[in-house]
Design a protein around this motif. Structure first.
Motif, PDB file in Angstrom:
ATOM      1  N   VAL A   1       0.836  -1.196   0.000  1.00 48.14           N
ATOM      2  CA  VAL A   1       0.000   0.000   0.000  1.00 48.14           C
ATOM      3  C   VAL A   1       0.873   1.249   0.000  1.00 48.14           C
ATOM      4  O   VAL A   1       0.594   2.224  -0.705  1.00 48.14           O
ATOM      5  CB  VAL A   1      -0.962  -0.009   1.216  1.00 48.14           C
ATOM      6  CG1 VAL A   1      -1.621   1.347   1.395  1.00 48.14           C
ATOM      7  CG2 VAL A   1      -2.016  -1.092   1.044  1.00 48.14           C
TER       8      VAL A   1
ATOM      9  N   LEU B   1      -9.027  -2.167   0.577  1.00 46.18           N
ATOM     10  CA  LEU B   1      -7.999  -2.338  -0.463  1.00 46.18           C
ATOM     11  C   LEU B   1      -8.596  -2.248  -1.866  1.00 46.18           C
ATOM     12  O   LEU B   1      -8.014  -1.650  -2.768  1.00 46.18           O
ATOM     13  CB  LEU B   1      -7.283  -3.686  -0.288  1.00 46.18           C
ATOM     14  CG  LEU B   1      -6.385  -3.774   0.960  1.00 46.18           C
ATOM     15  CD1 LEU B   1      -5.865  -5.192   1.133  1.00 46.18           C
ATOM     16  CD2 LEU B   1      -5.223  -2.790   0.874  1.00 46.18           C
ATOM     17  N   HIS B   2      -9.770  -2.845  -2.036  1.00 49.32           N
ATOM     18  CA  HIS B   2     -10.417  -2.765  -3.346  1.00 49.32           C
ATOM     19  C   HIS B   2     -10.789  -1.329  -3.695  1.00 49.32           C
ATOM     20  O   HIS B   2     -10.712  -0.920  -4.855  1.00 49.32           O
ATOM     21  CB  HIS B   2     -11.657  -3.666  -3.383  1.00 49.32           C
ATOM     22  CG  HIS B   2     -11.333  -5.103  -3.614  1.00 49.32           C
ATOM     23  ND1 HIS B   2     -11.675  -6.093  -2.729  1.00 49.32           N
ATOM     24  CD2 HIS B   2     -10.653  -5.701  -4.605  1.00 49.32           C
ATOM     25  CE1 HIS B   2     -11.225  -7.263  -3.188  1.00 49.32           C
ATOM     26  NE2 HIS B   2     -10.606  -7.043  -4.323  1.00 49.32           N
TER      27      HIS B   2
ATOM     28  N   THR C   1      -7.471   0.343  -4.811  1.00 50.84           N
ATOM     29  CA  THR C   1      -7.016   0.007  -6.166  1.00 50.84           C
ATOM     30  C   THR C   1      -7.986   0.585  -7.200  1.00 50.84           C
ATOM     31  O   THR C   1      -7.555   1.062  -8.247  1.00 50.84           O
ATOM     32  CB  THR C   1      -6.889  -1.514  -6.376  1.00 50.84           C
ATOM     33  OG1 THR C   1      -8.076  -2.152  -5.931  1.00 50.84           O
ATOM     34  CG2 THR C   1      -5.710  -2.080  -5.630  1.00 50.84           C
TER      35      THR C   1
END
Ligand SMILES: Cc1cc2nc3c(=O)[nH]c(=O)nc-3n(C[C@H](O)[C@H](O)[C@H](O)COP(=O)(O)OP(=O)(O)OC[C@H]3O[C@@H](n4cnc5c(N)ncnc54)[C@H](O)[C@@H]3O)c2cc1C
Ligand code: SF4
Ligand code: SF4
Ligand code: SF4
Ligand code: SF4
Ligand code: SF4
Ligand code: FES
Lengths: 346, 283, 261
Positions: free
Chosen positions: C38, C151-152, C155
Motif C-alpha cells: 500500500v 484495499l479494493h 485500487t
C-alpha cells in the motif's frame, strides 16, 4: 445388466474409502438446514436431508469463479483458468439431477463453456432417489422431475436393507468398482424396485392445480394478471430465490486488480434478475425496474422461456425458492393462484 | 478409479479475449472518441455491420461496443465510444500502442445480403449512427449492389453530430439522399431543426422494395416505426438494433434478456415483427 | 503498457477523525501483510493514529467519524477545499452509526450526560453523516471497515474505477453463505434492506444484521416492516432497530414533521 445392489454398511464403507482418496462432497446438516460440503467419511453425511440451502450445482458453477488471469508489462498476458480437479458429488436428488441436465445443455452443449466443462468433467455424480416428498414446498412430481432420467453417473434407491444402484454413464460403470460388497441385481431386485417406485408415486400427492406441461401456456396467458402487482409489493428483492435455485445461472463479470496494479483476475459471480441493477444501462435507465416486472420475469424465465428454448423444465420443483422466501412467494401458490384467477386483469 | 480425469481434457474459454492494439485515437467530441484497432495476431475481425465486440481494459473491466467500421475496410476496425464510466473512462486514458482485449464479433448483424438489390432507408438517432455507420459505409463501398439509398440522421444539437467529415462527404454524393436534423438549433446551424420524424415527410418511400434500418433511442423507435408502417412496409422488413445491459455477450449471463430472448445472441438486430411480440422490448 | 491507465499516481492521503472510536483507522494499520504494498501506492500526509508529522498538502482525504459539533462542519469544508477526492471510512461517517444514537433523544440532555456541568463549553448539534455537510466521492462502509473492501476501494481509485459498493442487500451475500436465516431462528433481521459488502458478517456468526452499512439502493422497507410486525415486533422496537445505525436518516425524517421543518 450393470445394475447392482449394495448393503447399507457396505455403502458406508465404500464412501469412507472414497473419501480417503478423493474429494467427496455430500449433504451435511446444520440444525434445520442442509448443505453440500466436503466430507471425511460417511459419518458426516446426513441421510434425511431435504433440498440443501444452495443446490449442488454450486460445484459446477460456484458463486465466484475465476475466468482469466491477466498481467502486463511490455505486453499483455492473458490466461484462461480452468478448475480441472476430480471430485465425487454424492447424494444429488432427482430435481437437482434435472437441473444439472439443463445446465449441461446450456453451458456444455450449447455454449461449449470450458470453465463449466472443466468442473463437470471432474465431477462424478451419485444421485439418490426421493421416495417421499421432502416438505410442503416441493413439487417435483408435477414438473416431471421426480424420475431421474439422466445427469447422474450412478443412481441409488433406498431398498430398505440396501441400495439399488443404477448406472447412467461409462464413468458410472467405472465407479461401480469402488462399491465394495455390491452384487449384481437380479430379477427379484428389479421387481422390488418397481414396487418401490409405485409406492413412491402414490406418496407424492398433487400440489399444483395445473399440469406441469401447461405452465408455459398458463404464464403466457397471465401476463396482465394482477397477481404480479401483489407479489411485486411484497418482494424484498433479496435474491434468496435465485441464489437457491438449481437452474438459475445468471452472473456478473468483474475484474479484480492486484495491489501491484499490473495483474489480476477476471471472475464471474452469481447475479439475479430480482435485483434492480441487473438490467440497468448507460443513463441509469433500467429495462426491468418495477419489482412486479422482475418477479414476473423470474417466473416466466423458469416456467416458460427455458422450456420453450431447451425443451426441458426450467423449474425442477425443488421448492427452494419458496422455502427461502421471507415473504412467502412460493411457486406452488403462484401457479395455483394464476390458475385459479386468470381473469383478474390490470 | 479407472476414469479419465478432468485434467486430461483440452478446454476453451469463451471469455478469453484476443489482444488488439490501439493504432489511432480521434477525439470527436467532449465525450466521444473514435478508436482504430488492429488484432495483434494480424487476423481480420471478420464482422458484419451491426455486430459488436466485448472490449477489455484489463483491470478495469469489459464492455460491449458496436463495430463502427465497415468490413469492406480491411484489417483494422473502429469503435466510437462515449465516456460514461469505468471501462470507457479507462480506455480514454490509454494511448497508441496500448493493448485492449477483444472478444467477438458477437451477435446478429444487419441483413446485408438480403438488402442487396433493394432500396435502403437508414435512420440513426444519437449514438445510433455508430453502428449504422458500419452499414452505411459498407453499402456505399458496394454502391452498385443496392438500390436508392436514403440516410436520415438526427442528433440532439449540432455539436453532438458525429463523423462530421464523413457527413459532408455523404451529403455531397449524388447517389445518396442524406439528410440530417438536430433537436435544437445552434448558432451556425442552417439545417433542419426537429426530431428525425420531421425529415420523414420530405422523402418518398417505395413500400414494395425498401428495407428500413433504424438505430436509436426507444423514443425514436416508437415514432419512426409508426411512420414506416404508415408507408405500407411490412413489419418483418423493418430492421432495428437495440441496446441492453450486457456482460457476457454470448447468451449466458442473462443481463440482456428481453422476455425470453437474449439480445446479445438473437440480436442486437431484430425485425419489428420479432420485437412487437415482446412486452419488455418497450416499443 | 497501460502507462497512463492509473487515474491517480501516488496520491498523498490524509486521514481525519471526527466522533468515532478510531477503530476504522486501526483497520488500516492492521493491514500488516499489505501495508508495504500500500505504501508503494500512496503516501500518508496526515494520519494521527500512525504518525506524528502533519501536512496540509494532500490529494485524497479519508474521514472517519460523525459530525457532532459545529466545528466539525467547518473542518469538513476546509478538507473538501483542499482534497481532490474525499471519502468516508466506517459507519460513523456514513450512515452515522453509533454516534447517531444521540439523535434518538434530546441533544442537550445527551451533552449533559457526557460533559456534566461543562456541557455549555462543548456545543453539540444533532449528529450528521459527513455527506450531509460536504459532497463525498465514495464510502468505505462497515463498523469497522473491512480490510479487503478498503484495499479494493484503493485500487479502484488508483486505476480510475468507481469504488466497489454493492447496490443490493445483505441477504444476497447471506444466502450465498448458506447461513441459517435469523428469521428461521425466531429472530428478526435488517439484512433485507441493508447494503451488502460485509459478506453478511453478523448473520454468519449467528447474530443478525443491525444495518450498519446503511440502506441498499432498492430496499423494500414497507414489506420488511410488515414482516417484522408479523413476527411480533412493536413499532417502537422497529424504530429503535433502525435507529441503532441509521439514526440520522430516521431522526431527520422524524424531524421533518416538526413545525419549523
Ligand atoms: C450491443 C451494444 C453496443 C454498444 N455500442 C456502443 C458504442 O458503439 N459506443 C458506445 O459508446 N457505447 C456503446 N454501448 C454502451 C456501452 O456498452 C456502455 O456505455 C458501457 O458498457 C459502459 O461501460 P463503463 O464501464 O464505462 O460504464 P460503467 O462504469 O459500468 O457504468 C456506467 C453506466 O453504464 C451502464 N452500463 C454498464 N455496463 C453496461 C453494459 N454492458 N451495457 C449497457 N450499459 C451498461 C451502467 O448501468 C451505468 O449506469 C453499447 C452497448 C451495447 C449493449
Ligand atoms: S426470495 Fe422472495 S422476497 Fe426475495 S427476491 Fe425472491 S421472491 Fe423476492
Ligand atoms: S424456481 Fe424454485 S422450485 Fe423451481 S427449481 Fe428454482 S428454486 Fe426450485
Ligand atoms: S433470469 Fe432470473 S430466474 Fe432466470 S436464471 Fe437468471 S436469475 Fe434465475
Ligand atoms: S439472516 Fe438476515 S441477512 Fe441473512 S438471509 Fe436472513 S434476513 Fe437476510
Ligand atoms: S451484517 Fe449488517 S450489521 Fe453486520 S456488518 Fe453486515 S451490514 Fe453491518
Ligand atoms: S450479455 Fe450475457 S446473456 Fe446477453
Amino acid at each position: 445388466m450393470f445394475d447392482r445392489v449394495i448393503g447399507k454398511s457396505d455403502l458406508t464403507d465404500s464412501l469412507d474409502n472414497l473419501a480417503e482418496r478423493y474429494r467427496v462432497v455430500a449433504p451435511v446438516s446444520e440444525g434445520t438446514r442442509y448443505r453440500f460440503a466436503e466430507i471425511d467419511g460417511a459419518r458426516d453425511l446426513d441421510e434425511g436431508y431435504i433440498p440443501t440451502a444452495l443446490p449442488p450445482t454450486k460445484y459446477l458453477r460456484p458463486p465466484r469463479e475465476n475466468l482469466i488471469t491477466f498481467a502486463w508489462d511490455d505486453e499483455i498476458q492473458v490466461e484462461p483458468v480452468f478448475d480441472q480437479s476430480d471430485f465425487i458429488l454424492f447424494g444429488v436428488r432427482p430435481c437437482d439431477l434435472h437441473a444439472i441436465r439443463l445446465l449441461d445443455e446450456i453451458f456444455d452443449r450449447e455454449k461449449d463453456d470450458g470453465h463449466y466443462q472443466a468442473r463437470r468433467l471432474g465431477a462424478s455424480i451419485i444421485g439418490v432417489e426421493c421416495l417421499e416428498p421432502c416438505d410442503e414446498h416441493c413439487f417435483c412430481h408435477a414438473m416431471g422431475t421426480l424420475e431421474a432420467a439422466a445427469g447422474f453417473d450412478l443412481l441409488l434407491t433406498d431398498a430398505g436393507d440396501g441400495y439399488y444402484v443404477r448406472v447412467g454413464t461409462d464413468k458410472g460403470r467405472q465407479l461401480l468398482t469402488e462399491l465394495s460388497g455390491a452384487r449384481e441385481a437380479v430379477y427379484e431386485d428389479r421387481r422390488r424396485l418397481r414396487k418401490i417406485h409405485a409406492r413412491r408415486d402414490q406418496a407424492f400427492e398433487p400440489r399444483l392445480d395445473v399440469e406441469g406441461s401447461q405452465i408455459p401456456a398458463l404464464l403466457a396467458d397471465s401476463n396482465d394478471s394482477l397477481l404480479w402487482d401483489v407479489l411485486g409489493e411484497k418482494c424484498l428483492s433479496c435474491g434468496a430465490c435465485t441464489n437457491a435455485c438449481p437452474t438459475c445461472f445468471c452472473f456478473d463479470v468483474l475484474d479484480d486488480l492486484g495491489l501491484d496494479l499490473k495483474s489480476g483476475t477476471r471472475y464471474r459471480t452469481w447475479d439475479s434478475c430480482q435485483l434492480e441493477e441487473f438490467a440497468m444501462v448507460g443513463t441509469g435507465e433500467s429495462f426491468r425496474q418495477p419489482r412486479d416486472m422482475r418477479v414476473k420475469h423470474r417466473f416466466n424465465h423458469k416456467g416458460r422461456y427455458l422450456v420453450e428454448r431447451y425443451g426441458m423444465p426450467g423449474c425442477v420443483g425443488c421448492g427452494r425458492c419458496g422455502r427461502d422466501c421471507l415473504v412467502g412467494i412460493d411457486p406452488i401458490g403462484v401457479f395455483n393462484q394464476l390458475k385459479g384467477q386468470p381473469v383478474e386483469r390490470r | 478409479m479407472n476414469v479419465q480425469t478432468a485434467a486430461e481434457f483440452i478446454l476453451d474459454s469463451p471469455f478469453l479475449p484476443r489482444s488488439a492494439e490501439i493504432i489511432r485515437k480521434d477525439r470527436l467530441n467532449d465525450t466521444e472518441t473514435l478508436y482504430q484497432l488492429r488484432l495483434m495476431d494480424g487476423s481480420e475481425l471478420g464482422h458484419l455491420p451491426g455486430q459488436f465486440v466485448e472490449l477489455s481494459v484489463y483491470g478495469v473491466g469489459e464492455a460491449p461496443f458496436s463495430i463502427s467500421s465497415s468490413p469492406t475496410r480491411g484489417r483494422t476496425f473502429e469503435l466510437c465510444i462515449r465516456r460514461v464510466g469505468d471501462v470507457t473512462g479507462g480506455l480514454e486514458r490509454l494511448g497508441l500502442g496500448d493493448q485492449v482485449g477483444i472478444r467477438g464479433p458477437l451477435g446478429r448483424g444487419f441483413p446485408v445480403e438480403t438488402m442487396r438489390g433493394k432500396k435502403a432507408l437508414l435512420i440513426a438517432g444519437g449514438l445510433g449512427i455508430v453502428p449504422l455507420r458500419s452499414l452505411i459505409v459498407n453499402i456505399l463501398d458496394e454502391r452498385e449492389d443496392f438500390g436508392d439509398v436514403t440516410i436520415l440522421y438526427g442528433s440532439k444539437s449540432p455539436d453532438d453530430l458525429l463523423f462530421r467529415d464523413e457527413l459532408t462527404q455523404w451529403e455531397a454524393r449524388e447517389d445518396v439522399d442524406f439528410r440530417m436534423t438536430t433537436d435544437i438549433a445552434g448558432p451556425k446551424w442552417k439545417g433542419n431543426v426537429g426530431p428525425v420524424t420531421t425529415l420523414f415527410r420530405r422523402i418518398e418511400v417505395d413500400s414494395r422494395n425498401t428495407v428500413p434500418v433504424m438505430v436509436g433511442p426507444p423514443v425514436m423507435f416508437r415514432h419512426v416505426v409508426k411512420q414506416v408502417l404508415a408507408c405500407g412496409i411490412p413489419e418483418d422488413r423493418i430492421i432495428m438494433s437495440l441496446e441492453r445491459r450486457m456482460k457476457c455477450g454470448i447468451g449466458e449471463c442473462g443481463h440482456c434478456q428481453i422476455n425470453g430472448v437474449y439480445v446479445c445472441q438473437e440480436g442486437p438486430v431484430f425485425t419489428y415483427a420479432e420485437l412487437k411480440r415482446m412486452e419488455e422490448a418497450m416499443l | 503498457m497501460y502507462e497512463n491507465l492509473p487515474a491517480l499516481k501516488k496520491p498523498r492521503v490524509a486521514v481525519f477523525e471526527l466522533a468515532s472510536c478510531a477503530g476504522c483507522q486501526l483497520q488500516i494499520l492492521n493491514l500488516e501483510d499489505e501495508l508495504v504494498d500500500v505504501l508503494q501506492l500512496i503516501e500518508f500526509a496526515y494520519f494521527k493514529e500512525a504518525m506524528s508529522n502533519t501536512s496540509e498538502d494532500y490529494d485524497l482525504a479519508l474521514i472517519e467519524g460523525a459530525v457532532t459539533r459545529a466545528s466539525d462542519e467547518q473542518k469538513l469544508l476546509e478538507i473538501r477545499e483542499k482534497a481532490a477526492i474525499v471519502g468516508t471510512i466506517g459507519s460513523c461517517a456514513y450512515p452515522v452509526g453509533i454516534p447517531g444514537l444521540k439523535n434518538s433523544g434530546d441533544v442537550e440532555a445527551a451533552s449533559e450526560l457526557v460533559y456534566g456541568a461543562k456541557a455549555a463549553l462543548f456545543p453539540s448539534v444533532p449528529v450528521k453523516p459527513v455527506d450531509a455537510v460536504i459532497d463525498v466521492d465514495f464510502h468505505v462502509l462497515g463498523c469497522p471497515i473491512e480490510k479487503d473492501e478498503f484495499l479494493h476501494t484503493l485500487t479502484a481509485l488508483l486505476i480510475g474505477k468507481k469504488p466497489p459498493i454493492p447496490p443490493y442487500s445483505v441477504c444476497v451475500e447471506c444466502r450465498m453463505k448458506e447461513n441459517v436465516c435469523a428469521f428461521d431462528r425466531g429472530e428478526t433481521c435488517l439484512g433485507a434492506v441493508t447494503r451488502a459488502g460485509c459478506g453478511a458478517l453478523c448473520p454468519t456468526y449467528g447474530s443478525r444484521c443491525y444495518g450498519c452499512r446503511g440502506p441498499a439502493d432498492d430496499p423494500n422497507e414497507p414489506s420488511l416492516e410488515a414482516l417484522l410486525e408479523k413476527r411480533g415486533k412493536t413499532p417502537e422496537q422497529i424504530a429503535a432497530d433502525y435507529a441503532l445505525y441509521n439514526g440520522y436518516r430516521e431522526g431527520t425524517a422524524g424531524r421533518r414533521e416538526a413545525p419549523d421543518g
